[in-house]
Design an enzyme around this catalytic site. Structure first.
Site, short mmCIF file in Angstrom:
data_model
loop_
_atom_site.label_atom_id
_atom_site.label_comp_id
_atom_site.label_asym_id
_atom_site.label_seq_id
_atom_site.Cartn_x
_atom_site.Cartn_y
_atom_site.Cartn_z
N HIS A 443 1.47 -1.53 -0.02
CA HIS A 443 -0.15 0.24 0.14
C HIS A 443 1.25 1.47 -0.12
O HIS A 443 0.20 2.68 0.04
CB HIS A 443 -1.38 0.36 0.99
CG HIS A 443 -2.37 1.11 1.05
ND1 HIS A 443 -2.32 1.27 -0.02
CD2 HIS A 443 -3.65 0.41 1.83
CE1 HIS A 443 -3.28 1.25 -0.35
NE2 HIS A 443 -3.84 1.31 1.34
N ARG A 444 2.02 0.73 0.28
CA ARG A 444 2.72 2.56 -0.04
C ARG A 444 3.34 2.51 -1.33
O ARG A 444 3.62 3.69 -1.87
CB ARG A 444 4.59 1.94 0.77
CG ARG A 444 4.06 1.78 1.95
CD ARG A 444 5.73 1.18 2.47
NE ARG A 444 6.25 -0.35 1.89
CZ ARG A 444 7.50 -0.38 2.24
NH1 ARG A 444 8.68 0.24 2.91
NH2 ARG A 444 7.87 -1.96 1.40
#
Length: 470
Positions: A443-444
């Site tokens: 999700h980064r």
């Protein structure tokens, strides 16, 4: 005239460097046959034997246990049984990696292999201990310090990286039997204080440590806790035997190698998993037609999945990338790892440059690599360099799951068993074959909208793959 010696060096072991020597299977004066294993190296993804290129006698060892070596480093010198054989094997290529145990991380934590674990243990039991007493520290002989500045023949430099124990750690004094037991029990031997003479670590020290609470230094390696997370309670210590009969089964070597990597990936990568399903009714019919029309190539659903994933990665390049500091490294090549089932567990070979291969070539390579995986004959080059992985459980069953991302990749696709279900087409329900898909992503790097678009696009490709392949 002195005999001509053949230097045995570390062969091409893929993208690995500074790998530890975990087994020395011969001693000076031992006679070996061609292809006999001499030294065992262990990276975070594979355990590799370096075999003898010729039959002969070991005349000089240039490494010791726990030394760290890289390609080209001098391991030992061998006097060939037939002196004429010495010139047949160039020094830099004298050794070849005989076998490799593939670690799971490559299948997002679902691929685990134990090929050769029992054999490796037997070989270590048989390995000489160089006449060292069990309770005495090893003497620092010439071959335990560093490799010579030049090879015996050819004058090339064959340095041993870290042949002393690493600069930030004291030398490790432990008997071979204690080292073997530590690996079997998953105990971090470097975290132990030895009770033997002059601090030598004994097998009893290892057994005592197995029942002690895990600390931060060994928790990830043993799978008994988390590292670097303050505020967590210590891992519980339980005498399981007081509740009933128990059996202690050592984890495989690969499980122990991969445990810290899986723990790291799960803790440090913010995982999100997007679930969806794809209609593969027409694709399955086409697959059966292709297999019925010819016998030269066996088309599996996985071969179609590889082609569909490549097409989707081209449309979404952030999924074929790695995070490097503040930059995203988008890769211009498509190396697809896949989970292959073997008698010893799952391993993950890699199809390199899958975008440049036809469907028939992908299917053939899948079959070839799967066969080599079952036979335990995968080399380092077969299991490294993937940019995206498919972890398929379709042949086993089950529904959706959450595969663990294999760093430094940013995504992994989990595929479960296809099922036929009634689907509404706007006018009536009809039977359709659908396959569950589970996309785990970092999700980064990837947000939910991009992940949803990726998996929807993949489903569209699978529903009409023939158009993509034109």
């Amino acid at each position: 005239m002195s005999p001509t010696l053949t230097p045995i060096t570390v062969p091409d072991i893929g993208d690995f460097a500074d790998v530890p020597v975990i087994e020395i299977l011969v001693a000076e004066g031992d006679t070996v046959a061609a292809e006999d294993p001499l030294v065992t190296l262990e990276s975070d993804k594979a355990t590799m034997d370096v075999p003898s290129p010729v039959a002969g006698t070991v005349r000089a060892l240039h490494v010791s246990l726990e030394d760290r070596v890289s390609q080209g480093a001098l391991l030992l010198e061998l006097e060939p049984a037939d002196a004429s054989e010495a010139g047949d094997a160039p020094p830099a290529e004298a050794g070849a990696v005989a076998s490799a145990e593939t670690a799971p991380g490559r299948a997002g934590g679902h691929a685990q292999a134990a090929a050769g674990a029992n054999l490796q243990a037997e070989l270590q039991d048989a390995a000489p201990e160089h006449s060292q007493h069990e309770d005495a520290p090893p003497e620092r002989t010439g071959h335990e310090t560093a490799a010579p500045a030049s090879a015996a023949h050819g004058g090339g430099t064959n340095s041993v990286a870290g042949s002393q124990t690493s600069a930030d750690a004291a030398p490790l004094y432990a008997s071979p039997s204690a080292r073997r037991l530590a690996r079997e029990l998953g105990v971090d031997i470097r975290a132990l204080a030895g009770s033997g003479r002059l601090g030598r670590i004994t097998a009893e020290d290892v057994r005592d440590a197995q029942h002690a609470p895990a600390d931060a230094a060994s928790a990830a390696a043993t799978g008994s806790g988390a590292v670097g997370l303050p505020g967590l309670a210590p891992w519980p210590t339980v005498d399981f035997g007081k509740y009933g009969p128990v059996e202690r089964v050592p984890r495989s070597r690969i499980q122990r190698i991969s445990a810290p990597n899986m723990a790291r990936n799960w803790v440090m990568i913010p995982h999100v998993t997007q679930h969806d399903e794809a209609d593969i009714t027409e694709l399955e019919a086409w697959r059966q037609t292709l297999n019925a029309e010819q016998r030269d190539v066996k088309y599996t659903m996985l071969s179609f999945l590889v082609a569909a994933v490549v097409a989707t990665l081209k449309a979404f390049p952030d999924f074929n990338a790695s995070l490097d500091g503040d930059e995203l490294v988008r890769k211009g090549y498509y190396n697809i790892g896949f989970a292959a089932d073997t008698p010893n567990g799952l391993v993950v070979p890699v199809i390199r440059d899958a975008d440049a291969k036809r469907l028939s070539e992908i299917a053939t390579e899948l079959s070839t690599l799967s066969g080599r995986a079952r036979e335990g004959k995968l080399g380092p080059a077969d299991i490294t360099g993937s940019t995206f992985t498919i972890s398929s459980l379709g042949g086993i069953g089950g529904g959706y799951f959450t595969p663990i991302i294999n760093a430094p990749d940013v995504a992994i696709l989990g595929v479960s068993r296809a099922v036929t279900k009634p689907v509404w087409d706007g006018a009536a329900f009809g039977p359709r074959l659908t396959v569950p898909l589970s996309l785990s992503y970092d999700h980064r790097v990837i947000d939910g909208a991009a992940a949803a678009r990726f998996i929807v696009h993949l489903g569209t490709v699978l529903s009409d793959l023939r158009r993509v392949l034109l």
